[in-house]
Design a protein around this motif. Structure first.
Motif, PDB file in Angstrom:
ATOM      1  N   LYS A 149     -46.171  10.176   1.218  1.00 43.68           N
ATOM      2  CA  LYS A 149     -46.239  10.745   2.565  1.00 43.68           C
ATOM      3  C   LYS A 149     -45.683  12.166   2.582  1.00 43.68           C
ATOM      4  O   LYS A 149     -46.252  13.055   3.221  1.00 43.68           O
ATOM      5  CB  LYS A 149     -45.461   9.856   3.530  1.00 43.68           C
ATOM      6  N   MET A 150     -44.575  12.378   1.857  1.00 41.61           N
ATOM      7  CA  MET A 150     -43.985  13.713   1.832  1.00 41.61           C
ATOM      8  C   MET A 150     -44.847  14.697   1.058  1.00 41.61           C
ATOM      9  O   MET A 150     -44.699  15.908   1.212  1.00 41.61           O
ATOM     10  CB  MET A 150     -42.586  13.647   1.214  1.00 41.61           C
ATOM     11  N   GLY A 151     -45.729  14.194   0.205  1.00 40.39           N
ATOM     12  CA  GLY A 151     -46.636  15.082  -0.504  1.00 40.39           C
ATOM     13  C   GLY A 151     -47.689  15.684   0.400  1.00 40.39           C
ATOM     14  O   GLY A 151     -48.341  16.668   0.032  1.00 40.39           O
ATOM     15  N   SER A 152     -47.891  15.113   1.563  1.00 40.94           N
ATOM     16  CA  SER A 152     -48.852  15.637   2.533  1.00 40.94           C
ATOM     17  C   SER A 152     -48.142  16.607   3.467  1.00 40.94           C
ATOM     18  O   SER A 152     -47.109  16.284   4.056  1.00 40.94           O
ATOM     19  CB  SER A 152     -49.479  14.485   3.336  1.00 40.94           C
ATOM     20  N   SER A 153     -48.657  17.824   3.577  1.00 41.97           N
ATOM     21  CA  SER A 153     -47.992  18.845   4.408  1.00 41.97           C
ATOM     22  C   SER A 153     -48.130  18.575   5.894  1.00 41.97           C
ATOM     23  O   SER A 153     -47.433  19.173   6.700  1.00 41.97           O
ATOM     24  CB  SER A 153     -48.586  20.223   4.080  1.00 41.97           C
ATOM     25  N   SER A 154     -49.017  17.646   6.256  1.00 47.73           N
ATOM     26  CA  SER A 154     -49.234  17.382   7.680  1.00 47.73           C
ATOM     27  C   SER A 154     -48.355  16.272   8.219  1.00 47.73           C
ATOM     28  O   SER A 154     -48.373  16.011   9.417  1.00 47.73           O
ATOM     29  CB  SER A 154     -50.704  17.015   7.917  1.00 47.73           C
ATOM     30  N   LYS A 155     -47.560  15.629   7.357  1.00 46.53           N
ATOM     31  CA  LYS A 155     -46.717  14.524   7.795  1.00 46.53           C
ATOM     32  C   LYS A 155     -45.274  14.819   7.433  1.00 46.53           C
ATOM     33  O   LYS A 155     -44.974  15.303   6.342  1.00 46.53           O
ATOM     34  CB  LYS A 155     -47.160  13.209   7.149  1.00 46.53           C
ATOM     35  N   LEU A 156     -44.372  14.527   8.350  1.00 47.16           N
ATOM     36  CA  LEU A 156     -42.950  14.744   8.147  1.00 47.16           C
ATOM     37  C   LEU A 156     -42.218  13.411   8.184  1.00 47.16           C
ATOM     38  O   LEU A 156     -42.677  12.452   8.797  1.00 47.16           O
ATOM     39  CB  LEU A 156     -42.395  15.673   9.233  1.00 47.16           C
ATOM     40  N   ALA A 157     -41.097  13.367   7.471  1.00 47.57           N
ATOM     41  CA  ALA A 157     -40.306  12.140   7.416  1.00 47.57           C
ATOM     42  C   ALA A 157     -39.405  12.033   8.634  1.00 47.57           C
ATOM     43  O   ALA A 157     -38.885  13.032   9.141  1.00 47.57           O
ATOM     44  CB  ALA A 157     -39.463  12.130   6.134  1.00 47.57           C
ATOM     45  N   SER A 158     -39.221  10.795   9.052  1.00 45.71           N
ATOM     46  CA  SER A 158     -38.316  10.549  10.169  1.00 45.71           C
ATOM     47  C   SER A 158     -36.885  10.397   9.647  1.00 45.71           C
ATOM     48  O   SER A 158     -36.635  10.322   8.448  1.00 45.71           O
ATOM     49  CB  SER A 158     -38.743   9.288  10.921  1.00 45.71           C
ATOM     50  N   ILE A 159     -35.941  10.359  10.578  1.00 44.11           N
ATOM     51  CA  ILE A 159     -34.532  10.194  10.194  1.00 44.11           C
ATOM     52  C   ILE A 159     -34.326   8.856   9.480  1.00 44.11           C
ATOM     53  O   ILE A 159     -33.590   8.772   8.491  1.00 44.11           O
ATOM     54  CB  ILE A 159     -33.631  10.296  11.437  1.00 44.11           C
ATOM     55  N   ALA A 160     -34.991   7.818   9.964  1.00 43.89           N
ATOM     56  CA  ALA A 160     -34.841   6.495   9.346  1.00 43.89           C
ATOM     57  C   ALA A 160     -35.371   6.499   7.916  1.00 43.89           C
ATOM     58  O   ALA A 160     -34.788   5.884   7.020  1.00 43.89           O
ATOM     59  CB  ALA A 160     -35.566   5.441  10.186  1.00 43.89           C
ATOM     60  N   GLU A 161     -36.474   7.201   7.679  1.00 44.99           N
ATOM     61  CA  GLU A 161     -37.023   7.256   6.331  1.00 44.99           C
ATOM     62  C   GLU A 161     -36.121   8.057   5.397  1.00 44.99           C
ATOM     63  O   GLU A 161     -35.963   7.723   4.222  1.00 44.99           O
ATOM     64  CB  GLU A 161     -38.421   7.873   6.373  1.00 44.99           C
ATOM     65  N   ILE A 162     -35.517   9.120   5.925  1.00 49.19           N
ATOM     66  CA  ILE A 162     -34.577   9.891   5.103  1.00 49.19           C
ATOM     67  C   ILE A 162     -33.363   9.039   4.761  1.00 49.19           C
ATOM     68  O   ILE A 162     -32.877   9.044   3.624  1.00 49.19           O
ATOM     69  CB  ILE A 162     -34.164  11.186   5.836  1.00 49.19           C
ATOM     70  N   GLU A 163     -32.884   8.280   5.705  1.00 44.93           N
ATOM     71  CA  GLU A 163     -31.718   7.430   5.448  1.00 44.93           C
ATOM     72  C   GLU A 163     -32.045   6.307   4.470  1.00 44.93           C
ATOM     73  O   GLU A 163     -31.169   5.850   3.727  1.00 44.93           O
ATOM     74  CB  GLU A 163     -31.219   6.835   6.760  1.00 44.93           C
ATOM     75  N   SER A 164     -33.301   5.856   4.448  1.00 47.25           N
ATOM     76  CA  SER A 164     -33.658   4.751   3.543  1.00 47.25           C
ATOM     77  C   SER A 164     -33.502   5.147   2.077  1.00 47.25           C
ATOM     78  O   SER A 164     -33.248   4.291   1.230  1.00 47.25           O
ATOM     79  CB  SER A 164     -35.096   4.304   3.818  1.00 47.25           C
ATOM     80  N   VAL A 165     -33.631   6.447   1.774  1.00 48.30           N
ATOM     81  CA  VAL A 165     -33.500   6.884   0.390  1.00 48.30           C
ATOM     82  C   VAL A 165     -32.067   6.750  -0.081  1.00 48.30           C
ATOM     83  O   VAL A 165     -31.778   6.132  -1.119  1.00 48.30           O
ATOM     84  CB  VAL A 165     -33.996   8.341   0.238  1.00 48.30           C
ATOM     85  N   TRP A 166     -31.117   7.308   0.673  1.00 49.82           N
ATOM     86  CA  TRP A 166     -29.734   7.210   0.199  1.00 49.82           C
ATOM     87  C   TRP A 166     -29.178   5.801   0.367  1.00 49.82           C
ATOM     88  O   TRP A 166     -28.249   5.401  -0.361  1.00 49.82           O
ATOM     89  CB  TRP A 166     -28.849   8.259   0.877  1.00 49.82           C
TER      90      TRP A 166
END
Length: 455
Positions: A149-166
């Motif tokens: 999803k992050m490889g696509s320039s038209s879609k941005l990650a949400s806060i929940a998705e960023i938190e899922s990584v750490w």
């Protein structure tokens, strides 16, 4: 002139007659009939030409109509192409403007999302090979989808998705320091699947029913190692499963399975012996025969030595030991002179020596032959190795190392047999010589005693 004209007319008539099946079957005709047929054929040919000309004109009109339609379609498509090209140029300009606006608004977030994509992809790859994913399945798929999803320039990650990584990284670090037990489906060595309790040691190893497990690549399932390590490692696995809160010893692989995979590939004792081939088995057979003979000689000489020692304390000779039989010679020849008695005693000792030293020479021969046979096996193995190198080349070092290792097994087996056989021969030979020395000593005492009496 008339004759030439008639000849030409006759040739044309023949051609016309040949083209018709009915005319070909007719008899020769005269000039009047020939002229009549020519006139009739010319009339038919003229009618046919007229029909063909009419068809050609009709088709020409149809081809002209089709050409006009094709030209009209071409003009329409050219106009559409010009319209679409103009629209495409406008869209490119608008897209560039929107991209610039997005870049300006994102600012430093673009770098953040790039790092997030890289970390999510790396973490997903790591979780695919982690034993923790067996207990918590589906983690790698979520991170892989986020990286795409992050490889696509038209879609941005949400806060929940960023938190899922750490959160996934934090869970991996926390679980790497735990010994956890849970139930999951395990593929057994025979191919069957069974739901059993699994013990996980951090991110390093997993065991079940006293056997080590491996992670199936690309999945969150585990399977028994088809080839297990030696028994001392399996004992630690059983101890871990049966342990309570007290510490136990466990053979852990800090590489997550790499060292364990190399360890199980190492051949055991039986496989090492099999590498020796026929020569190796012959060496072991000789060693077994020598060991049996040495055991028999050891027991016999021990019992014989005990009987000789008891005989030394007795005056009455006993026939169940060599010394008693030698001492009986003195009683058998009480009146002979000293020299004759000495010869009789020497004869009695010579009769006892073969019984005392029986089969010791065979043990010595085995101790000498075994390393020579080991050398023979090594030489033949090296010959086979060089033949393989001749056929397949030296591109694979494992081929050479494996062949040399197998060749040296026979040398090891020869030394393993020769060393104990040499020690056993030395020990048994010493014992036999000790008994013979006692016989000679006692015989010398008897001769000395008889000599004193005679004087």
């Amino acid at each position: 002139m008339l004759k030439q004209l008639l000849t030409s007319i006759s040739a044309v008539a023949v051609l016309l007659v040949g083209s018709s099946a009915n005319a070909a079957m007719q008899e020769p005709i005269n000039l009047d009939q020939l002229l009549q047929q020519l006139q009739q054929g010319q009339f038919e040919q003229t009618e046919e030409n007229k029909q063909r000309e009419a068809r050609f004109r009709a088709e020409a009109n149809e081809q002209a109509r089709i050409l006009r339609e094709a030209i009209a379609e071409r003009d329409r498509l050219e106009k559409l192409s010009e319209t679409l090209e103009t629209q495409f140029e406008k869209n490119e300009i608008e897209l560039a403007a929107v991209t610039d606006t997005l870049t300006q608004r994102m600012g430093s977030l673009r770098e953040l999302f790039g790092v997030l994509q890289q970390v999510a992809g790396d973490t997903s790859s790591k979780l695919q090979t982690s034993f923790v994913s067996v207990e918590y399945p589906g983690r790698s798929e979520q991170l892989s989808a986020l990286a795409q999803k992050m490889g696509s320039s038209s879609k941005l990650a949400s806060i929940a998705e960023i938190e899922s990584v750490w959160l996934a990284l934090l869970q991996e670090m926390t679980e790497s320091g735990k010994v956890s037990k849970f139930n999951t489906e395990v593929t057994l060595a025979n191919g069957e699947k069974a739901n059993t309790q699994v013990t996980r040691v951090g991110t390093f190893n997993m065991v079940a029913d006293g056997r080590y497990l491996e992670l199936v690549p690309g999945t969150d399932t585990v399977a028994e190692l088809i080839r297990q390590p030696s028994g001392r490692y399996l004992d630690t696995a059983s101890a871990l499963e049966n342990a309570d809160s007290n510490p136990v010893k466990f053979a852990m692989d800090p590489t997550g399975g790499s060292i364990l995979g190399l360890l199980v590939q190492a051949p055991d004792l039986g496989e090492r012996i099999d590498q020796g081939g026929t020569v190796g088995y012959i060496i072991l057979a000789l060693g077994a025969i020598g060991l049996i003979i040495a055991l028999e000689r050891f027991i016999t000489l021990t019992l014989m030595g005990g009987k000789v020692k008891r005989q030394m304390k007795q005056e009455q000779p006993n026939d169940n030991n060599p010394l008693g039989r030698v001492m009986a010679v003195q009683r058998k020849y009480p009146d002979v002179d000293t020299e004759t008695l000495e010869l009789k005693l020497s004869e009695a000792i010579l009769r006892e020596v073969p019984k005392i030293q029986r089969n010791l020479t065979f043990i010595k021969i085995i101790s000498v032959v075994a390393p020579l046979m080991g050398l023979l096996g090594t030489v033949t193995g090296m010959i086979n190795t060089f033949q393989a190198i001749t056929l397949f080349g030296t591109g694979d070092p494992k081929l050479m190392a494996g062949g040399i290792s197998q060749a040296l097994v026979t040398t090891v087996l020869g030394l393993v047999v020769a060393i104990p056989m040499t020690l056993l021969f030395a020990t048994l030979n010493t014992r036999s010589r000790h008994i013979v020395h006692i016989l000679q000593e006692q015989a010398s005492g008897i001769i000395a005693e008889r000599s004193e009496r005679s004087h």
